[in-house]
Design a protein around this motif. Structure first.
Motif, PDB file in Angstrom:
ATOM      1  N   ASP A 159      31.654  64.258  15.381  1.00 21.59           N
ATOM      2  CA  ASP A 159      30.300  63.878  15.800  1.00 21.59           C
ATOM      3  C   ASP A 159      29.902  62.504  15.273  1.00 21.59           C
ATOM      4  O   ASP A 159      29.223  61.735  15.973  1.00 21.59           O
ATOM      5  CB  ASP A 159      29.288  64.915  15.290  1.00 21.59           C
ATOM      6  N   TYR A 160      30.273  62.221  14.037  1.00 22.62           N
ATOM      7  CA  TYR A 160      29.982  60.925  13.418  1.00 22.62           C
ATOM      8  C   TYR A 160      30.484  59.789  14.303  1.00 22.62           C
ATOM      9  O   TYR A 160      29.778  58.814  14.568  1.00 22.62           O
ATOM     10  CB  TYR A 160      30.666  60.904  12.056  1.00 22.62           C
ATOM     11  N   ALA A 187      31.908  56.544   5.299  1.00 19.44           N
ATOM     12  CA  ALA A 187      30.635  57.103   4.831  1.00 19.44           C
ATOM     13  C   ALA A 187      30.560  57.252   3.314  1.00 19.44           C
ATOM     14  O   ALA A 187      30.368  58.347   2.776  1.00 19.44           O
ATOM     15  CB  ALA A 187      30.366  58.437   5.513  1.00 19.44           C
ATOM     16  N   SER A 188      30.723  56.138   2.626  1.00 19.42           N
ATOM     17  CA  SER A 188      30.487  56.102   1.179  1.00 19.42           C
ATOM     18  C   SER A 188      30.240  54.654   0.781  1.00 19.42           C
ATOM     19  O   SER A 188      30.410  53.738   1.594  1.00 19.42           O
ATOM     20  CB  SER A 188      31.676  56.661   0.394  1.00 19.42           C
ATOM     21  N   LEU A 245      21.449  54.565   1.245  1.00 17.76           N
ATOM     22  CA  LEU A 245      20.280  55.428   1.396  1.00 17.76           C
ATOM     23  C   LEU A 245      20.195  56.374   0.206  1.00 17.76           C
ATOM     24  O   LEU A 245      21.193  56.649  -0.462  1.00 17.76           O
ATOM     25  CB  LEU A 245      20.313  56.194   2.719  1.00 17.76           C
ATOM     26  N   GLU A 246      18.998  56.876  -0.059  1.00 17.57           N
ATOM     27  CA  GLU A 246      18.773  57.814  -1.154  1.00 17.57           C
ATOM     28  C   GLU A 246      19.088  59.234  -0.688  1.00 17.57           C
ATOM     29  O   GLU A 246      18.819  59.594   0.463  1.00 17.57           O
ATOM     30  CB  GLU A 246      17.326  57.736  -1.637  1.00 17.57           C
ATOM     31  N   ILE A 247      19.641  60.041  -1.594  1.00 20.41           N
ATOM     32  CA  ILE A 247      19.933  61.442  -1.307  1.00 20.41           C
ATOM     33  C   ILE A 247      18.827  62.304  -1.905  1.00 20.41           C
ATOM     34  O   ILE A 247      18.493  62.176  -3.090  1.00 20.41           O
ATOM     35  CB  ILE A 247      21.289  61.869  -1.900  1.00 20.41           C
ATOM     36  N   GLY A 248      18.246  63.189  -1.112  1.00 14.74           N
ATOM     37  CA  GLY A 248      17.216  64.100  -1.605  1.00 14.74           C
ATOM     38  C   GLY A 248      17.781  65.069  -2.622  1.00 14.74           C
ATOM     39  O   GLY A 248      18.954  65.464  -2.550  1.00 14.74           O
ATOM     40  N   ALA A 249      16.953  65.488  -3.575  1.00  9.90           N
ATOM     41  CA  ALA A 249      17.411  66.366  -4.662  1.00  9.90           C
ATOM     42  C   ALA A 249      17.994  67.675  -4.143  1.00  9.90           C
ATOM     43  O   ALA A 249      18.918  68.223  -4.738  1.00  9.90           O
ATOM     44  CB  ALA A 249      16.249  66.642  -5.613  1.00  9.90           C
ATOM     45  N   ARG A 297      21.883  61.452   8.642  1.00  5.53           N
ATOM     46  CA  ARG A 297      21.290  60.180   8.234  1.00  5.53           C
ATOM     47  C   ARG A 297      22.351  59.098   8.048  1.00  5.53           C
ATOM     48  O   ARG A 297      22.136  57.936   8.388  1.00  5.53           O
ATOM     49  CB  ARG A 297      20.473  60.374   6.951  1.00  5.53           C
ATOM     50  N   LEU A 298      23.516  59.491   7.532  1.00  3.09           N
ATOM     51  CA  LEU A 298      24.601  58.528   7.386  1.00  3.09           C
ATOM     52  C   LEU A 298      25.149  58.110   8.750  1.00  3.09           C
ATOM     53  O   LEU A 298      25.550  56.955   8.943  1.00  3.09           O
ATOM     54  CB  LEU A 298      25.717  59.106   6.512  1.00  3.09           C
TER      55      LEU A 298
END
Length: 303
Positions: free
Chosen positions: A11-12, A108-109, A153-157, A167-168
């Protein structure tokens, strides 16, 4: 008009390919993806989503089992292009392909962190606060090429892998178009190999938990839901959970509290609030209903 050969499978990659197809200044001249694979209990031969999208757009599709086979390389090199764009293709590009046209990979990193097969899951396993997508020039190594640009981007807790993946993917789409339109090999930055880390392909067995550390299990739940999921030695799948506390101690796997929402299960370090489970060959259910059926309560292990 920039002529592009695209290589990708999941999908990416599909989202990136869709953006390339719809761009007025880019022509996708060929798409390379993995061979069709049997899916489900009936092993129905199913094409990759990238193939389906490419065929709808009347773009030639190639599905070599081995990209480095001589006849495959010869055929690819006969296709004129300005760039080769690679996103989660699943095969390493041989030197002869790398020499056909400049090759850009969307990984994706935040390279050189998490080279390899499962960077998104690894960032969650390590409870990172930040992730991103790196556009790099490809060389013969595994994600070792010079960096063109990184979008972070920030990762949610409590963010789950499906949300982070989406999001990536959105970041990768934006970054791909930006890099194609403004690429310059002279501005790329060489990776510092001394700072490199690697992540492996995820196996079904990686989902097995032993209630040793609540934080580690919760991060595996975030990274491995829906696949491979997390499960106990008995095969009980934990379908929904949250971190209850990080520092308490007690007997691993024992139920310490039950309420209307679910159960608190003690780990050697910390505890988890579990709300939904699925027993082998059964439907998913609330953990309270599951325990009532098993006639077990506080002080017993969750099995």
């Amino acid at each position: 008009m920039t002529r592009v050969i695209f290589m990708g499978t999941p999908d990416y990659a599909e989202s990136i390919l869709e953006a390339l197809i719809t761009a007025d200044d880019i022509e996708v001249v060929a798409v390379y993806t993995q061979p069709d694979k049997p899916v489900g209990r009936k092993a129905v031969l199913t094409p990759p989503v990238v193939k389906v999208l490419a065929e709808k757009a009347n773009i030639p599709v190639k599905q070599p089992t081995r990209l480095r086979d001589e006849e495959v390389v010869t055929d690819l090199r006969s296709i004129p292009c300005d760039l080769i764009i690679v996103a989660a293709y699943g095969q390493i590009l041989p030197k002869a392909v790398l020499e056909h046209a400049p090759c850009i990979n969307l990984h994706a990193s935040i390279l050189p962190q998490y080279r390899g097969a499962s960077p998104i899951q690894q960032s969650l396993l390590n409870n990172d606060s930040q992730s991103g997508v790196t556009a790099m020039w490809m060389d013969e190594g595994l994600d070792t090429g010079a960096i063109i640009k990184i979008e972070t981007l920030e990762i949610g807790a409590d963010e789950m892998v499906e949300s982070l993946y989406k999001r990536l993917t959105d970041s990768a789409v934006r970054l791909t178009l930006d890099v194609i339109r403004h690429w310059d090999r002279r501005s790329a930055i060489k990776q510092n190999d001394a700072e490199a880390t690697y992540c492996k392909k995820i196996l079904k067995s990686d989902g097995l938990i032993d209630f040793s550390d609540a934080c580690e299990i919760y991060n595996r739940y975030r990274a491995f839901t829906p696949w491979p999921g997390i499960f106990t030695e008995s095969g009980l799948k934990i379908k929904e959970m949250r971190l209850e506390d990080e520092s308490s101690s007690g007997e691993a796997g024992v139920i310490s509290r039950i309420d209307k929402e679910g159960v608190v299960v003690q780990c050697k370090k910390g505890s988890l609030k579990i709300t939904r489970v699925q027993a082998p060959s059964k439907q998913e259910t609330s953990v309270v209903d599951y325990l009532n059926g098993k006639r077990i309560g506080c002080g017993y292990p969750l099995v």
